[in-house]
Design a protein around this motif. Structure first.
Motif, PDB file in Angstrom:
ATOM      1  N   GLU A 251      -5.592   2.627  -2.483  1.00 51.32           N
ATOM      2  CA  GLU A 251      -4.271   2.569  -1.854  1.00 51.32           C
ATOM      3  C   GLU A 251      -4.124   3.632  -0.770  1.00 51.32           C
ATOM      4  O   GLU A 251      -3.081   3.741  -0.129  1.00 51.32           O
ATOM      5  CB  GLU A 251      -3.185   2.787  -2.915  1.00 51.32           C
ATOM      6  CG  GLU A 251      -3.272   1.855  -4.115  1.00 51.32           C
ATOM      7  CD  GLU A 251      -2.759   0.469  -3.798  1.00 51.32           C
ATOM      8  OE1 GLU A 251      -2.061   0.315  -2.784  1.00 51.32           O
ATOM      9  OE2 GLU A 251      -3.065  -0.465  -4.577  1.00 51.32           O
ATOM     10  N   CYS A 252      -5.199   4.421  -0.552  1.00 46.38           N
ATOM     11  CA  CYS A 252      -5.162   5.492   0.447  1.00 46.38           C
ATOM     12  C   CYS A 252      -5.293   4.898   1.842  1.00 46.38           C
ATOM     13  O   CYS A 252      -6.205   4.118   2.114  1.00 46.38           O
ATOM     14  CB  CYS A 252      -6.292   6.495   0.173  1.00 46.38           C
ATOM     15  SG  CYS A 252      -6.449   7.796   1.409  1.00 46.38           S
ATOM     16  N   ARG A 253      -4.394   5.289   2.748  1.00 44.55           N
ATOM     17  CA  ARG A 253      -4.393   4.730   4.100  1.00 44.55           C
ATOM     18  C   ARG A 253      -5.268   5.572   5.022  1.00 44.55           C
ATOM     19  O   ARG A 253      -5.264   6.792   4.972  1.00 44.55           O
ATOM     20  CB  ARG A 253      -2.958   4.681   4.632  1.00 44.55           C
ATOM     21  CG  ARG A 253      -2.820   3.968   5.994  1.00 44.55           C
ATOM     22  CD  ARG A 253      -1.361   3.673   6.279  1.00 44.55           C
ATOM     23  NE  ARG A 253      -0.833   2.714   5.302  1.00 44.55           N
ATOM     24  CZ  ARG A 253      -0.973   1.398   5.401  1.00 44.55           C
ATOM     25  NH1 ARG A 253      -1.611   0.873   6.441  1.00 44.55           N
ATOM     26  NH2 ARG A 253      -0.463   0.602   4.491  1.00 44.55           N
TER      27      ARG A 253
ATOM     28  N   GLU B  69      -5.476  -5.290  -7.769  1.00 44.41           N
ATOM     29  CA  GLU B  69      -5.418  -3.957  -8.375  1.00 44.41           C
ATOM     30  C   GLU B  69      -6.206  -3.897  -9.679  1.00 44.41           C
ATOM     31  O   GLU B  69      -6.627  -2.811 -10.108  1.00 44.41           O
ATOM     32  CB  GLU B  69      -3.950  -3.568  -8.616  1.00 44.41           C
ATOM     33  CG  GLU B  69      -3.180  -3.377  -7.310  1.00 44.41           C
ATOM     34  CD  GLU B  69      -1.731  -2.982  -7.551  1.00 44.41           C
ATOM     35  OE1 GLU B  69      -1.402  -2.674  -8.722  1.00 44.41           O
ATOM     36  OE2 GLU B  69      -0.941  -2.991  -6.591  1.00 44.41           O
TER      37      GLU B  69
ATOM     38  N   LYS C  53      -7.126  -2.021  -0.071  1.00 37.78           N
ATOM     39  CA  LYS C  53      -6.376  -3.161  -0.575  1.00 37.78           C
ATOM     40  C   LYS C  53      -5.925  -4.055   0.583  1.00 37.78           C
ATOM     41  O   LYS C  53      -6.046  -5.284   0.515  1.00 37.78           O
ATOM     42  CB  LYS C  53      -5.166  -2.663  -1.367  1.00 37.78           C
ATOM     43  CG  LYS C  53      -4.274  -3.766  -1.909  1.00 37.78           C
ATOM     44  CD  LYS C  53      -3.082  -3.191  -2.659  1.00 37.78           C
ATOM     45  CE  LYS C  53      -2.137  -4.284  -3.136  1.00 37.78           C
ATOM     46  NZ  LYS C  53      -0.966  -3.720  -3.853  1.00 37.78           N
ATOM     47  N   ASP C  54      -5.406  -3.448   1.660  1.00 38.54           N
ATOM     48  CA  ASP C  54      -4.997  -4.224   2.834  1.00 38.54           C
ATOM     49  C   ASP C  54      -6.173  -5.030   3.391  1.00 38.54           C
ATOM     50  O   ASP C  54      -6.028  -6.204   3.773  1.00 38.54           O
ATOM     51  CB  ASP C  54      -4.480  -3.298   3.937  1.00 38.54           C
ATOM     52  CG  ASP C  54      -3.189  -2.582   3.547  1.00 38.54           C
ATOM     53  OD1 ASP C  54      -2.459  -3.107   2.693  1.00 38.54           O
ATOM     54  OD2 ASP C  54      -2.930  -1.491   4.102  1.00 38.54           O
TER      55      ASP C  54
ATOM     56  N   THR D 101      -5.437   0.300   4.184  1.00 40.03           N
ATOM     57  CA  THR D 101      -6.019   0.681   2.899  1.00 40.03           C
ATOM     58  C   THR D 101      -7.098  -0.327   2.549  1.00 40.03           C
ATOM     59  O   THR D 101      -7.170  -1.405   3.156  1.00 40.03           O
ATOM     60  CB  THR D 101      -4.964   0.693   1.784  1.00 40.03           C
ATOM     61  OG1 THR D 101      -4.514  -0.664   1.563  1.00 40.03           O
ATOM     62  CG2 THR D 101      -3.779   1.566   2.170  1.00 40.03           C
TER      63      THR D 101
ATOM     64  N   ASP E 189      -8.883   6.697  -2.800  1.00 42.80           N
ATOM     65  CA  ASP E 189      -8.171   5.718  -3.607  1.00 42.80           C
ATOM     66  C   ASP E 189      -8.017   4.422  -2.805  1.00 42.80           C
ATOM     67  O   ASP E 189      -7.822   4.466  -1.584  1.00 42.80           O
ATOM     68  CB  ASP E 189      -6.791   6.266  -3.987  1.00 42.80           C
ATOM     69  CG  ASP E 189      -6.054   5.346  -4.940  1.00 42.80           C
ATOM     70  OD1 ASP E 189      -5.366   4.429  -4.458  1.00 42.80           O
ATOM     71  OD2 ASP E 189      -6.184   5.547  -6.166  1.00 42.80           O
TER      72      ASP E 189
ATOM     73  N   TRP F  62     -10.041  -2.594  -9.479  1.00 46.81           N
ATOM     74  CA  TRP F  62     -10.436  -1.175  -9.430  1.00 46.81           C
ATOM     75  C   TRP F  62     -10.919  -0.674 -10.797  1.00 46.81           C
ATOM     76  O   TRP F  62     -11.556   0.362 -10.876  1.00 46.81           O
ATOM     77  CB  TRP F  62      -9.274  -0.301  -8.971  1.00 46.81           C
ATOM     78  CG  TRP F  62      -8.421  -0.807  -7.840  1.00 46.81           C
ATOM     79  CD1 TRP F  62      -7.077  -0.634  -7.715  1.00 46.81           C
ATOM     80  CD2 TRP F  62      -8.832  -1.520  -6.668  1.00 46.81           C
ATOM     81  NE1 TRP F  62      -6.614  -1.208  -6.555  1.00 46.81           N
ATOM     82  CE2 TRP F  62      -7.674  -1.769  -5.892  1.00 46.81           C
ATOM     83  CE3 TRP F  62     -10.045  -2.018  -6.202  1.00 46.81           C
ATOM     84  CZ2 TRP F  62      -7.693  -2.452  -4.679  1.00 46.81           C
ATOM     85  CZ3 TRP F  62     -10.070  -2.710  -4.996  1.00 46.81           C
ATOM     86  CH2 TRP F  62      -8.924  -2.915  -4.252  1.00 46.81           C
TER      87      TRP F  62
END
Length: 851
Positions: free
Chosen positions: A386-388, A344, A329-330, A327, A384, A347
């Motif tokens: 958080e979308c992988r 977070e 985030k990752d 993601t 998003d 965003w």
């Protein structure tokens, strides 16, 4: 001829009055932009003027003295102010060729004069817009934005307020980035220490960046294509079709191709509608990665881009190691783990974020953007943080404004990968040209701590056309600095001849490696032979990254000696760490490949190899062949033989025979562009070989040289380095009856390189080369030479003005060879023609025909 028999034929075409040919549409545009400028308050107009300062100075440079004359006519300047300001004179600077300095001085004079003078300057811009593309573009932007322009400028110049809960995180982030980017690591493979670390600010030399990026086919070797394209840019730059852009302007709307300023939902605040995606392209070694490092460092130290609250920089080379989905985030936390508690929160305000991805050409995964025409979406879209998804999905989603819409993205890539981005929603396209003008000198001043050495090295480079032309590329400057420095610092080297060809330069580059690392292995000759075989395979297969299996095929093993020639790059594939190898630059790989041909004990049919390489149509072997020819020269071979033993004499003889065969086969075969290109290549081989006997035996009796054509499409584009090599060939000829360079785009810099040999030519055709008045000044020196043999000189269509006729007249009054002078399709008016006519009537020149 007797004065009474002189005949002069003068053809003058007077330009039509532009005021009489303006269309109703242009009058409407003029009225509209004038009204827009009238609506600005003095304060707003001041902001707009400062905002566009760099571009306005370039536009004033293009407009010449027109702006100054208008201001003088309208009595904002006195006649004395038009001519001088302190010790510097606007008009004198312009006349001496320092047009950039002249335009800056004029701009400053206007700003000092106050609001009324600024308004008069803008009115003069409106009057001149039709003939000055840069002015027209600026005025269009102002016209489109209207009064919102001043509000937008105010907004973009203000620092973005960061929420209290992110202040500590930002401070920590900037501190970490400063530590990561504040020092510049240099791979000093010529020295005993592998890495040299310097402060970034102390070593960084400014690069020239242009917008938009140029579109071109990179069919030829990148080094050659870049050199010619560099000169092509100069021609375009003179017409001001391209604009210089600073590193802190990469997200400015005024350089955007597709981004408009629109009113926000509340108030009159104007902003970019949804972030900005910028692409910066440039060939290998041009400084893309160092530019990114400087941008990140300057942001972290508060020097640029205050409107971005967080900047995240990634290298595609590092992202290759992530062999799994992730993601956004990752991705951030992998490289910036200290932001875990606040990531977070970022965003909430995407417009305050900048994502940088460096080196798209090194990315192992494919990048495919949606096709707007077919509506196809070939890759997954991440909506998003958080979308992988795959790394490529995240990058595409950020650029396409599907992920964190409003954020900005900056990508760098080689030009060869630009086609991957054709369907992307890119706002600003930019290209690094490298060093232009004084930027080259700045690099050497920062490279050497001892400024005496810096001046000596730069002087040698500047006086050698071949080496100087290489200096647009920082990586070449680096090689030049490392290779030439010892000739001016080490007592045992000061007595030796300083390298003057590219082959000689690279020979000393390898010599320095052998001197510092040669004792680390029993047989450096064997290792270099095997390394050269691998390098040659890479050239043939267009391969620059080598793995362990490639080393094994060539019976090579990683060693400290081998690492002196190749850079080791760590790669991570999950839990497995591996190392790949690459030469510091493609030209070094090509040189080592050429060197191997002289080290093998069983050369086989070297002639066949050379013929096959020469017949390859895409130019991949062109630099390799130049190095092979150059290594047949004792000057290039001698330093290497000290460590590698004698070169194979049989190979040297066969290379010389091959060069002779190529030159003799190409002379006279210049009807087609391919024929012209092949002959020029053979001249490059001759130059690199520095074999005077061979050159005189092959080109000494040559009487006609044709690289030009009346059709510009059939003429061969000649870069300054080509002109230097051509001049070397001409100097070896007994006499040249005709040199045809029509439409070869040599311009002033190319003419400078040709100057030493031009006096040998009987018929010199230089039509359509954009030489300008400065070119005539240079030619006048040639014409005054008592040894000058020029009988006919073609200078039509060269953008000449009345200013050149004084120099030309002075030359004609002393020249005794010239019989025909052709000046059609220039900008000579009555004063210039009158001066020439008086010169012809009052001198004993031999002119029979003046066109």
């Amino acid at each position: 001829m007797p004065r009474s028999q002189k005949t002069t034929t003068t053809e003058i075409t007077m330009a039509e009055d532009p005021n009489q040919t303006q269309t109703n549409e242009s009058e409407t545009e003029t009225d509209s932009v004038c009204q827009c400028l009238e609506n600005f308050t003095d304060c707003d107009l001041y902001k707009v003027t400062i905002f566009f300062q760099d571009r306005l100075e370039q536009a004033i440079e293009e407009a010449g003295m027109g702006v100054s004359l208008v201001l003088t006519y309208e009595e904002h300047f006195t006649g004395q102010e038009h001519q001088a300001s302190g010790e510097k004179k606007v008009s004198e600077l312009a006349d001496s060729g320092e047009k950039a300095e002249s335009s800056k001085l004029l701009f400053n004079l206007v700003m000092e004069k106050g609001a009324e003078a600024r308004r008069a300057m803008w009115k003069s811009f409106v009057k001149m817009r039709q003939g000055v593309p840069k002015l027209s573009k600026i005025l269009e932007e102002i016209e489109q934005q209207g009064p919102n322009m001043a509000h937008y400028i105010t907004i973009t110049e203000e620092t973005s307020d960061i929420p209290n809960y992110l202040t500590d995180a930002q401070e920590q982030h900037k501190k970490m980035l400063c530590q990561q980017t504040g020092m510049l690591q240099l791979n000093t493979i010529l020295l005993k220490e592998k890495i040299k670390i310097s402060q970034l600010d102390a070593r960084y030399a400014e690069l020239t960046i242009i917008s938009p990026v140029r579109h071109r086919k990179l069919v030829e070797h990148e080094l050659l294509a870049r050199g010619r394209d560099h000169e092509e840019w100069r021609e375009l730059h003179l017409r001001r079709e391209l604009e210089k852009i600073r590193a802190d302007q990469l997200f400015r709307s005024c350089f955007s191709q597709d981004v408009s300023l629109v009113p926000a939902a509340h108030g009159n605040v104007v902003q970019l509608n949804s972030g900005c995606s910028t692409v910066v392209s440039g060939v290998p070694g041009i400084g893309k990665t160092t530019l990114i490092q400087k941008i990140v460092y300057d942001w972290a130290t508060g020097k640029t881009y205050p409107d971005f609250q967080f900047v995240f920089s990634f290298k595609f080379r590092d992202l290759n190691a992530m062999n799994c989905t992730a993601t956004l985030k990752d991705l951030i936390l992998m490289f910036y783990p200290y932001l875990e508690k606040v990531v977070e929160e970022l965003w909430r305000n995407p417009a305050s974020l900048l994502f940088i991805f460096d080196g798209l050409d090194e990315f192992k995964d494919s990048i495919t953007f949606p096709d707007a025409q077919t509506g196809t979406v070939p890759q997954s879209i991440c909506m998003d943080p958080e979308c992988r998804g795959e790394i490529s999905d995240i990058v595409i989603s950020l650029i396409q404004k599907k992920l964190l819409p409003g954020c900005s993205v900056l990508l760098t890539t080689r030009p060869t990968e630009l086609q991957l981005l054709e369907k992307a929603e890119i706002s600003v396209w930019a290209e690094i040209l490298g060093f232009v003008g004084e930027e080259r000198k700045e690099y050497f001043n920062k490279f050497f701590e001892d400024q005496t050495v810096a001046a000596a090295v730069f002087k040698h480079v500047e006086e050698n056309e071949i080496l100087y032309t290489m200096c647009y590329n920082p990586s070449y400057c680096y090689i030049l600095g490392l290779s030439l420095g010892p000739f001016f610092t080490q007592s045992d080297r000061k007595q030796q001849q300083v390298p003057k060809t590219i082959t000689q330069l690279y020979s000393y580059y390898i010599y320095n490696i052998l001197k510092n690392h040669g004792r680390e292995i029993e047989s450096p000759r064997d290792v270099l032979l095997k390394l050269g075989e691998m390098a040659f395979t890479g050239v043939a297969e267009k391969k620059i990254v080598f793995r362990n299996e490639d080393l094994i095929k060539c019976d090579l093993q990683p060693s400290q000696f081998l690492s002196g020639f190749m850079l080791e790059i760590s790669e991570s594939n999950g839990s497995i760490q591996s190392v790949v190898y690459t030469f510091p630059h493609l030209t070094i790989q090509e040189f080592v490949a050429a060197l191997a041909q002289f080290l093998t004990p069983a050369p086989g049919d070297i002639g066949k190899l050379l013929r096959e390489a020469h017949s390859d149509k895409d130019g991949r072997f062109e630099i390799f062949l130049r190095f092979v020819a150059g290594l047949s020269s004792p000057q290039a071979a001698r330093p290497l033989e000290e460590f590698l033993g004698p070169f194979l004499h049989q190979t040297t003889c066969r290379v010389i025979d091959w060069v002779k065969e190529k030159v003799e086969g190409q002379i006279g075969n210049t009807e087609s562009e391919t024929g012209k290109r092949n002959l020029l290549n053979t001249f490059h081989y001759l130059f690199e070989s520095q074999n005077k006997t061979l050159a005189q035996n092959t080109v000494g009796s040559m009487e006609r040289l044709q690289f030009g054509d009346s059709n510009s499409q059939k003429a061969l584009f000649l870069s300054p380095i080509d002109c230097a090599v051509l001049s070397h060939a001409i100097e070896l000829c007994h006499t040249i009856k005709q040199l045809d360079l029509r439409n070869c785009s040599i311009q002033y810099e190319g003419l400078q390189r040709l100057k030493p040999s031009l006096q040998k030519c009987h018929v010199l055709r230089l039509e359509g080369n954009n030489l300008g008045d400065s070119g005539v000044e240079l030619l006048s020196v040639v014409l005054k030479d008592p040894k000058c043999k020029i009988k006919a000189l073609g200078l039509a269509d060269n953008d000449l003005s009345d200013s050149c006729t004084e120099n030309l007249g002075s030359a004609l009054s002393t020249n005794r060879s010239l019989e025909g002078l052709y000046l059609g399709y220039n900008k000579l008016g009555y004063p210039g023609v009158k001066l020439l006519s008086e010169t012809l009537q009052n001198s004993d020149c031999e002119i029979q025909k003046l066109s």
